[in-house]
Design an enzyme around this catalytic site. Structure first.
Site, PDB file in Angstrom:
ATOM      1  N   SER A  69       0.842  -1.199   0.000  1.00 33.14           N
ATOM      2  CA  SER A  69       0.000   0.000   0.000  1.00 33.14           C
ATOM      3  C   SER A  69       0.875   1.245   0.000  1.00 33.14           C
ATOM      4  O   SER A  69       1.957   1.260   0.597  1.00 33.14           O
ATOM      5  CB  SER A  69      -0.911  -0.012   1.241  1.00 33.14           C
ATOM      6  N   ASP A  70       0.422   2.267  -0.679  1.00 36.77           N
ATOM      7  CA  ASP A  70       1.135   3.541  -0.681  1.00 36.77           C
ATOM      8  C   ASP A  70       0.104   4.660  -0.800  1.00 36.77           C
ATOM      9  O   ASP A  70      -0.954   4.474  -1.403  1.00 36.77           O
ATOM     10  CB  ASP A  70       2.132   3.616  -1.837  1.00 36.77           C
ATOM     11  N   GLN A  71       0.428   5.802  -0.219  1.00 38.97           N
ATOM     12  CA  GLN A  71      -0.562   6.886  -0.181  1.00 38.97           C
ATOM     13  C   GLN A  71       0.104   8.240  -0.409  1.00 38.97           C
ATOM     14  O   GLN A  71       1.219   8.479   0.066  1.00 38.97           O
ATOM     15  CB  GLN A  71      -1.257   6.895   1.180  1.00 38.97           C
TER      16      GLN A  71
END
EC number: 3.6.1.-
Length: 198
Positions: A69-71
């Site tokens: 996951s990356d944001q």
């Protein structure tokens, strides 16, 4: 036999979110270059980085489903960095007063044995109240969110900064969209409600 679940993240926030759905999981820290490519959109950036993080698991594990996951936070079409200090945080929150900030979270589930992945980008909008300098300064003194993109922690006092939140899943804002995650796991044959344990 239960499918091994692997979280490609050292983030305590993501680990806490994943624990909510009762799956046993392993973790590791994916060491990747997180720099944006030239003219790469925020959506493409988080999708690529979530895939890169999830795929690193194949170097550490022989089987299982790896979650990456990356944001990023975006305001006026620009990706927001972490403030690192109070002065920069004041600038960010002053800019956001009465405005909307959009968070894009890239989510990838990678099947290590099959070398297949399912990737999604989940948006979430945060609408800020009109904030005074005193409110901003007091908030920063209490929570010191200097390592958080956007200069706030939504799971704490930061909720008082907002007029409203707009998105399908509140977990998205903290960095791991559980609704989309459970859908992706199901596509690889993992029913969370069947595998979860207390």
């Amino acid at each position: 036999m239960k499918t091994p679940i692997i979280l490609a993240s050292s983030s305590p926030f993501r680990q806490q979110i994943l624990k909510k759905i009762g799956l046993a999981f392993s973790t590791f820290t994916p060491d990747i270059n997180e720099s944006a490519l030239v003219q790469e959109s925020p959506q493409d950036l988080v999708k690529r980085l979530s895939e890169d993080k999830a795929k690193v698991a194949r170097h550490h594990f022989s089987q299982g489903l790896s979650i990456g996951s990356d944001q990023v936070a975006v305001f006026n079409n620009e990706i927001l960095g972490k403030p690192h200090n109070k002065e920069n945080a004041i600038k960010q929150l002053t800019l956001f007063s009465g405005q909307c900030v959009t968070f894009y979270t890239g989510l990838t589930v990678y099947n290590i044995e099959e070398q297949k992945c399912i990737s999604k980008v989940v948006p979430f909008n945060v609408y800020f109240r009109k904030l005074t300098q005193t409110q901003i300064s007091n908030y920063l003194d209490i929570e010191q969110p200097y390592n958080c993109a956007g200069s706030f922690k939504s799971e704490g006092l930061g909720i008082c900064l907002f007029e409203k939140l707009e998105g399908e899943d509140p977990n998205t804002l903290i960095g791991l969209p559980l609704i989309e995650l459970t859908k992706s796991l199901a596509e690889f044959g993992v029913d969370v409600l069947e595998q979860a344990s207390q």
